[in-house]
Scaffold this motif. Structure first.
Motif, PDB file in Angstrom:
ATOM      1  N   ARG A 170     -12.128   6.342   0.415  1.00  0.00           N
ATOM      2  CA  ARG A 170     -11.303   5.465  -0.403  1.00  0.00           C
ATOM      3  C   ARG A 170     -11.987   5.050  -1.703  1.00  0.00           C
ATOM      4  NH1 ARG A 170      -7.787   1.539   3.658  1.00  0.00           N
ATOM      5  NH2 ARG A 170      -6.733   3.251   4.763  1.00  0.00           N
ATOM      6  N   GLU A 230      -1.953  16.075  -4.631  1.00  0.00           N
ATOM      7  CA  GLU A 230      -2.846  14.941  -4.402  1.00  0.00           C
ATOM      8  C   GLU A 230      -4.225  15.466  -4.011  1.00  0.00           C
ATOM      9  OE1 GLU A 230      -2.725  11.992  -0.727  1.00  0.00           O
ATOM     10  OE2 GLU A 230      -1.062  11.571  -2.126  1.00  0.00           O
ATOM     11  N   ASP A 238      -8.304   9.552   0.977  1.00  0.00           N
ATOM     12  CA  ASP A 238      -7.561   9.146   2.169  1.00  0.00           C
ATOM     13  C   ASP A 238      -6.070   9.049   1.848  1.00  0.00           C
ATOM     14  OD1 ASP A 238      -7.437   7.835   4.943  1.00  0.00           O
ATOM     15  OD2 ASP A 238      -6.544   6.297   3.646  1.00  0.00           O
ATOM     16  N   SER A 239      -5.235   9.747   2.597  1.00  0.00           N
ATOM     17  CA  SER A 239      -3.812   9.859   2.288  1.00  0.00           C
ATOM     18  C   SER A 239      -3.085   8.518   2.351  1.00  0.00           C
ATOM     19  CB  SER A 239      -3.136  10.867   3.220  1.00  0.00           C
ATOM     20  OG  SER A 239      -3.297  10.488   4.575  1.00  0.00           O
ATOM     21  N   GLU A 240      -3.469   7.676   3.303  1.00  0.00           N
ATOM     22  CA  GLU A 240      -2.822   6.367   3.427  1.00  0.00           C
ATOM     23  C   GLU A 240      -3.165   5.483   2.233  1.00  0.00           C
ATOM     24  OE1 GLU A 240      -0.236   3.695   5.042  1.00  0.00           O
ATOM     25  OE2 GLU A 240      -0.653   5.749   5.741  1.00  0.00           O
ATOM     26  N   TYR A 241      -4.420   5.560   1.815  1.00  0.00           N
ATOM     27  CA  TYR A 241      -4.850   4.788   0.650  1.00  0.00           C
ATOM     28  C   TYR A 241      -4.134   5.295  -0.606  1.00  0.00           C
ATOM     29  CZ  TYR A 241      -8.111   2.461  -2.580  1.00  0.00           C
ATOM     30  OH  TYR A 241      -8.673   1.685  -3.558  1.00  0.00           O
ATOM     31  N   THR A 273       2.379   3.385  -4.326  1.00  0.00           N
ATOM     32  CA  THR A 273       3.493   2.480  -4.053  1.00  0.00           C
ATOM     33  C   THR A 273       3.303   1.112  -4.696  1.00  0.00           C
ATOM     34  OG1 THR A 273       3.867   3.560  -1.919  1.00  0.00           O
ATOM     35  CG2 THR A 273       4.851   1.383  -2.229  1.00  0.00           C
ATOM     36  N   LYS A 276      -1.250   6.705  -0.750  1.00  0.00           N
ATOM     37  CA  LYS A 276       0.143   6.264  -0.660  1.00  0.00           C
ATOM     38  C   LYS A 276       0.286   4.812  -1.123  1.00  0.00           C
ATOM     39  CE  LYS A 276       3.889   5.602   2.699  1.00  0.00           C
ATOM     40  NZ  LYS A 276       4.270   5.732   4.135  1.00  0.00           N
ATOM     41  N   ASN A 277      -0.621   3.972  -0.672  1.00  0.00           N
ATOM     42  CA  ASN A 277      -0.585   2.561  -1.071  1.00  0.00           C
ATOM     43  C   ASN A 277      -0.796   2.388  -2.574  1.00  0.00           C
ATOM     44  OD1 ASN A 277      -0.144   1.684   1.539  1.00  0.00           O
ATOM     45  ND2 ASN A 277      -2.313   1.327   1.981  1.00  0.00           N
ATOM     46  N   LYS A 304     -14.939   5.879   4.054  1.00  0.00           N
ATOM     47  CA  LYS A 304     -13.528   5.951   4.487  1.00  0.00           C
ATOM     48  C   LYS A 304     -12.690   6.861   3.574  1.00  0.00           C
ATOM     49  CE  LYS A 304     -13.486   1.215   6.315  1.00  0.00           C
ATOM     50  NZ  LYS A 304     -12.927  -0.150   6.090  1.00  0.00           N
TER      51      LYS A 304
END
Length: 325
Positions: free
Chosen positions: A262, A213, A218-221, A227, A223-224, A260
């Protein structure tokens, strides 16, 4: 004396020819030759853009892609013949709005045959579509003429890709006479519009070719996105908002996403890799929307005059997808 008069006339003719082929764009260029032209374009956009508001971003993108190849000459509209045209280059395969421009052209041709260029229609429709969706306005001087050459390779080489790094972006913009301020401002157009997963899915699944990756995302973004949206690297149908939550609102949201980490594209993330562009991103984000609109207007006006053809250069196409001869 006769010889001197001859040379004076010759000089005057040469100067007149130079002026005619190097004329400048001007506001209200069609005021006498086709006085209803701009109203026809504005009214058509006003009557139809609400049915497909995402088309505003598409038309603005078309204007950008047109100007970055041979200048703002409508060459992005030409169909391939024996020669592969810009329209079939990878950066333009997802460009939309060709039918919209054709419909406007048919109305303008009915009013004033062979007077208003396709290049001017793109520039005016892009502006009007943004205005009618609540975004900024800017001046669009007219008088562009249409190019007769459209080359797939030139489009591939000159239009910035979503995967472009900072050095590439700086070079491609500089090639068009645009600076880093213009780069940040014009990137701000990503505050509206959508993208297919395939334009950035390598950042999610295979950034360096090792199934990894992009660490700048942003890792959380990420992931979303994996998913909920782009569930595999080859997803070429799912659409993602470039500025989630306000994709149809021309605001400062894009810069907030970039800060951010993103931004969807590598080209968005690249703005944080240079101290000048990073500072500009923060300046616009912290400033007023009115300031952003005013500065954006300056850059888009500047872009709209890249290598324009005027005077006797090029032609006025009867049909935007085909040259006249």
């Amino acid at each position: 004396m006769g010889g001197q008069s001859y040379y004076k006339v010759l000089i005057i003719c040469v100067v007149a020819l130079f002026v005619s082929t190097h004329a400048q764009l001007e506001l209200g260029f069609y005021a006498k030759s086709c006085p209803k032209a701009e109203n026809i374009i504005t009214n058509f956009v006003h009557d139809h853009i609400h049915n497909a508001p995402s088309l505003a971003a598409a038309l603005l993108r078309m204007h950008f892609h047109d100007c970055f190849v041979r200048g703002c000459d409508g060459s992005v509209l030409l169909n391939s013949t024996s020669n592969e045209a810009e329209k079939d280059a990878p950066p333009n395969l997802t460009v939309r709005g060709f039918d919209f421009i054709d419909r406007i052209k048919s109305l303008v041709e009915a009013e004033c045959p062979s007077v208003v260029s396709c290049a001017d229609i793109i520039a005016l429709a892009a502006r009007d579509s943004i205005v009618h969706t609540g975004g900024p306005s800017w001046k669009v001087p007219t008088g562009r003429r249409d190019g007769v050459i459209s080359n797939k390779t030139e489009a591939t080489n000159n239009i910035p890709a979503p995967s472009s790094n900072f050095t590439t972006l700086q070079t491609l913009f500089a090639n068009q006479g645009l600076d880093l301020n213009d780069l940040v401002l014009l990137s701000g157009a990503h505050t509206i519009g959508i993208s297919l997963c395939t334009s950035f899915s390598n950042r999610l699944y295979n950034f360096t070719g090792k199934g990894d990756e992009d660490p700048s995302l942003d890792s959380e973004y990420a992931k979303n996105l994996k998913t909920l949206k782009c569930k595999n690297i080859n997803d070429n149908t799912t659409i993602v908002e470039m500025d989630p939550g306000s994709r149809n609102t021309f605001d400062l949201g894009y810069y907030s996403q970039v800060v951010k980490r993103r931004g969807l594209f590598e080209s968005d993330a690249a703005l944080l890799t240079n101290s000048t562009t990073k500072s500009l991103v923060n300046q616009f984000l912290q400033g007023s929307i009115q300031k952003f609109y005013a500065e954006f207007a300056k850059s888009i006006e500047k872009m709209g005059q890249i290598n324009v053809k005027t005077g006797t250069q090029g032609e006025i196409r009867k049909h935007c997808a085909f040259i006249n001869s």
